[in-house]
Design a protein around this motif. Structure first.
Motif, PDB file in Angstrom:
ATOM      1  N   HIS A  26       0.825  -1.212   0.000  1.00 44.06           N
ATOM      2  CA  HIS A  26       0.000   0.000   0.000  1.00 44.06           C
ATOM      3  C   HIS A  26       0.856   1.258   0.000  1.00 44.06           C
ATOM      4  N   ASP A  27       0.242   2.324  -0.469  1.00 43.27           N
ATOM      5  CA  ASP A  27       0.812   3.648  -0.218  1.00 43.27           C
ATOM      6  C   ASP A  27       0.400   4.046   1.191  1.00 43.27           C
ATOM      7  N   ASP A  28       1.354   4.521   1.975  1.00 44.68           N
ATOM      8  CA  ASP A  28       1.061   4.915   3.355  1.00 44.68           C
ATOM      9  C   ASP A  28       0.526   6.353   3.359  1.00 44.68           C
ATOM     10  N   VAL A  29      -0.632   6.548   2.736  1.00 46.26           N
ATOM     11  CA  VAL A  29      -1.185   7.888   2.538  1.00 46.26           C
ATOM     12  C   VAL A  29      -2.657   7.901   2.949  1.00 46.26           C
ATOM     13  N   LEU A  30      -3.067   8.927   3.679  1.00 43.56           N
ATOM     14  CA  LEU A  30      -4.475   9.061   4.053  1.00 43.56           C
ATOM     15  C   LEU A  30      -5.312   9.320   2.809  1.00 43.56           C
ATOM     16  N   HIS A  31      -6.431   8.596   2.690  1.00 39.04           N
ATOM     17  CA  HIS A  31      -7.304   8.767   1.535  1.00 39.04           C
ATOM     18  C   HIS A  31      -8.719   8.323   1.915  1.00 39.04           C
ATOM     19  N   PHE A  45      -0.815  -9.988   9.087  1.00 40.83           N
ATOM     20  CA  PHE A  45      -1.596  -9.039   9.884  1.00 40.83           C
ATOM     21  C   PHE A  45      -1.341  -7.639   9.344  1.00 40.83           C
ATOM     22  N   GLN A  46      -2.285  -6.751   9.600  1.00 41.60           N
ATOM     23  CA  GLN A  46      -2.249  -5.416   9.009  1.00 41.60           C
ATOM     24  C   GLN A  46      -2.722  -4.381  10.025  1.00 41.60           C
ATOM     25  N   TYR A  47      -2.024  -3.273  10.123  1.00 43.08           N
ATOM     26  CA  TYR A  47      -2.514  -2.130  10.897  1.00 43.08           C
ATOM     27  C   TYR A  47      -3.152  -1.135   9.939  1.00 43.08           C
ATOM     28  N   ILE A  48      -4.309  -0.613  10.323  1.00 47.10           N
ATOM     29  CA  ILE A  48      -4.997   0.392   9.502  1.00 47.10           C
ATOM     30  C   ILE A  48      -5.399   1.561  10.388  1.00 47.10           C
ATOM     31  N   THR A  49      -5.097   2.771   9.951  1.00 43.70           N
ATOM     32  CA  THR A  49      -5.551   3.975  10.653  1.00 43.70           C
ATOM     33  C   THR A  49      -6.854   4.432   9.997  1.00 43.70           C
ATOM     34  N   PRO A  67     -18.200   4.422   3.955  1.00 42.31           N
ATOM     35  CA  PRO A  67     -17.956   5.354   2.852  1.00 42.31           C
ATOM     36  C   PRO A  67     -17.380   6.676   3.364  1.00 42.31           C
ATOM     37  N   ASN A  68     -16.394   7.191   2.639  1.00 43.52           N
ATOM     38  CA  ASN A  68     -15.777   8.501   2.910  1.00 43.52           C
ATOM     39  C   ASN A  68     -14.967   8.580   4.207  1.00 43.52           C
ATOM     40  N   ALA A  69     -14.773   7.463   4.909  1.00 49.11           N
ATOM     41  CA  ALA A  69     -13.929   7.473   6.113  1.00 49.11           C
ATOM     42  C   ALA A  69     -12.468   7.624   5.681  1.00 49.11           C
ATOM     43  N   VAL A  70     -11.764   8.574   6.304  1.00 49.30           N
ATOM     44  CA  VAL A  70     -10.355   8.811   5.963  1.00 49.30           C
ATOM     45  C   VAL A  70      -9.502   7.714   6.605  1.00 49.30           C
ATOM     46  N   HIS A  71      -8.690   7.034   5.798  1.00 50.41           N
ATOM     47  CA  HIS A  71      -7.920   5.901   6.320  1.00 50.41           C
ATOM     48  C   HIS A  71      -6.615   5.720   5.553  1.00 50.41           C
ATOM     49  N   LYS A  72      -5.718   4.932   6.148  1.00 50.46           N
ATOM     50  CA  LYS A  72      -4.478   4.538   5.465  1.00 50.46           C
ATOM     51  C   LYS A  72      -3.976   3.256   6.112  1.00 50.46           C
ATOM     52  N   THR A  73      -3.194   2.503   5.377  1.00 49.75           N
ATOM     53  CA  THR A  73      -2.589   1.304   5.942  1.00 49.75           C
ATOM     54  C   THR A  73      -1.261   1.669   6.578  1.00 49.75           C
ATOM     55  N   ASN A  74      -0.930   0.970   7.671  1.00 46.07           N
ATOM     56  CA  ASN A  74       0.326   1.204   8.378  1.00 46.07           C
ATOM     57  C   ASN A  74       1.237  -0.004   8.159  1.00 46.07           C
ATOM     58  N   SER A  75       2.118  -0.240   9.107  1.00 45.78           N
ATOM     59  CA  SER A  75       3.042  -1.362   8.986  1.00 45.78           C
ATOM     60  C   SER A  75       2.270  -2.672   8.931  1.00 45.78           C
TER      61      SER A  75
END
Length: 260
Positions: A26-31, A45-49, A67-75
């Motif tokens: 993933h791109d580690d970018v909020l979207h 396993f995956q961390y997601i903000t 829908p429309n929740a701001v999120h990004k994947t972490n380590s």
């Protein structure tokens, strides 16, 4: 915005979209997307903000991102198999507008695996639509009990060093009063602001960090329950099990069954 730099989710002219990757990067970018999103971890396993909270997705667990929740994947673990499914949401049912992390039951697991055949298919497919409509319609029933697998990130900049210290030393015995010096606040003020920002006391936050980290270790399959207990800072397996049960409402052994 797209999540991978290749497929623009919001520009797809279809109600559902399936995306499977053998080794997801993933791109580690909020979207965010207009579509709701189901993320299933087949292995790893995956961390997601999501909306300034960090969630852990262990193996054989999924998260529903509204829908429309701001999120990004972490380590994440070195190798991770993810299935991601997007859906247009037209219903007003509250479930679809809340974040849910849950253990995936066998029926849903088979449905997700079956849907893999439509991965990255850009054109509208009648059978795909019918199948995925049924899957997303039943999603609230599959989520019997959501897990509290998240910690909130405080916005107050005075807490930045405190959070950093807790994250770096969660496995150690921390004298919480000493953290007031780090924040340049009285201990009473620190506790009050911290609880307001995160919903947890300092010691409860450390406990959550320990339990979430332990879930990561248990998911990897490399450590036993007792090895995990000591790795995250507990002096005994009994103390770890009690702490785990108070946070998760079930035992570490029950968790291991959900990831097998």
């Amino acid at each position: 915005m797209d999540i991978h730099g290749t497929i623009k989710i919001d520009e797809l002219k279809k109600p559902y979209f399936v995306w499977f990757e053998e080794n997801w990067i993933h791109d580690d970018v909020l979207h965010h997307h207009q579509k709701g999103q189901l993320v299933y971890v087949e292995s790893g396993f995956q961390y997601i903000t999501i909306e300034e909270k960090i969630y852990l997705l262990p193996q054989n667990h999924a998260v529903w991102i509204p829908p429309n929740a701001v999120h990004k994947t972490n380590s994440h673990s070195e190798k991770i198999k993810l299935m991601i499914m997007f859906a247009d949401i037209s219903t007003q049912e509250s479930f679809y507008y809340e974040v849910n992390v849950f253990s995936v039951p066998p029926v849903l697991k088979e449905m997700i695996k079956y849907a893999e055949k439509w991965s990255k298919q850009m054109t509208v497919n009648h059978n795909e639509n019918l199948f995925l409509k049924a899957l997303f319609n039943e999603l609230p029933q599959f989520v019997e009990h959501s897990l509290t697998l998240h910690i909130s990130l405080p916005k107050d900049k005075r807490l930045a060093k405190v959070i950093q210290h807790l994250h770096n030393h969660y496995r150690n015995e921390i004298k919480m009063e000493d953290l007031s010096d780090t924040a340049h606040l009285s201990f009473r003020t620190l506790e009050r602001i911290f609880k307001k920002e995160t919903g947890l006391t300092l010691s409860k936050y450390q406990q959550m960090l320990r339990i979430i980290k332990s879930l990561e270790y248990l998911s990897s399959g490399n450590l036993t329950i007792s090895e995990t207990a000591y790795e995250v800072g507990y002096k005994s397996v009994q103390a770890y099990t009690r702490s785990f049960q108070s946070v998760m409402q079930f035992r570490p052994t029950d968790f291991i069954k959900t990831i097998q």
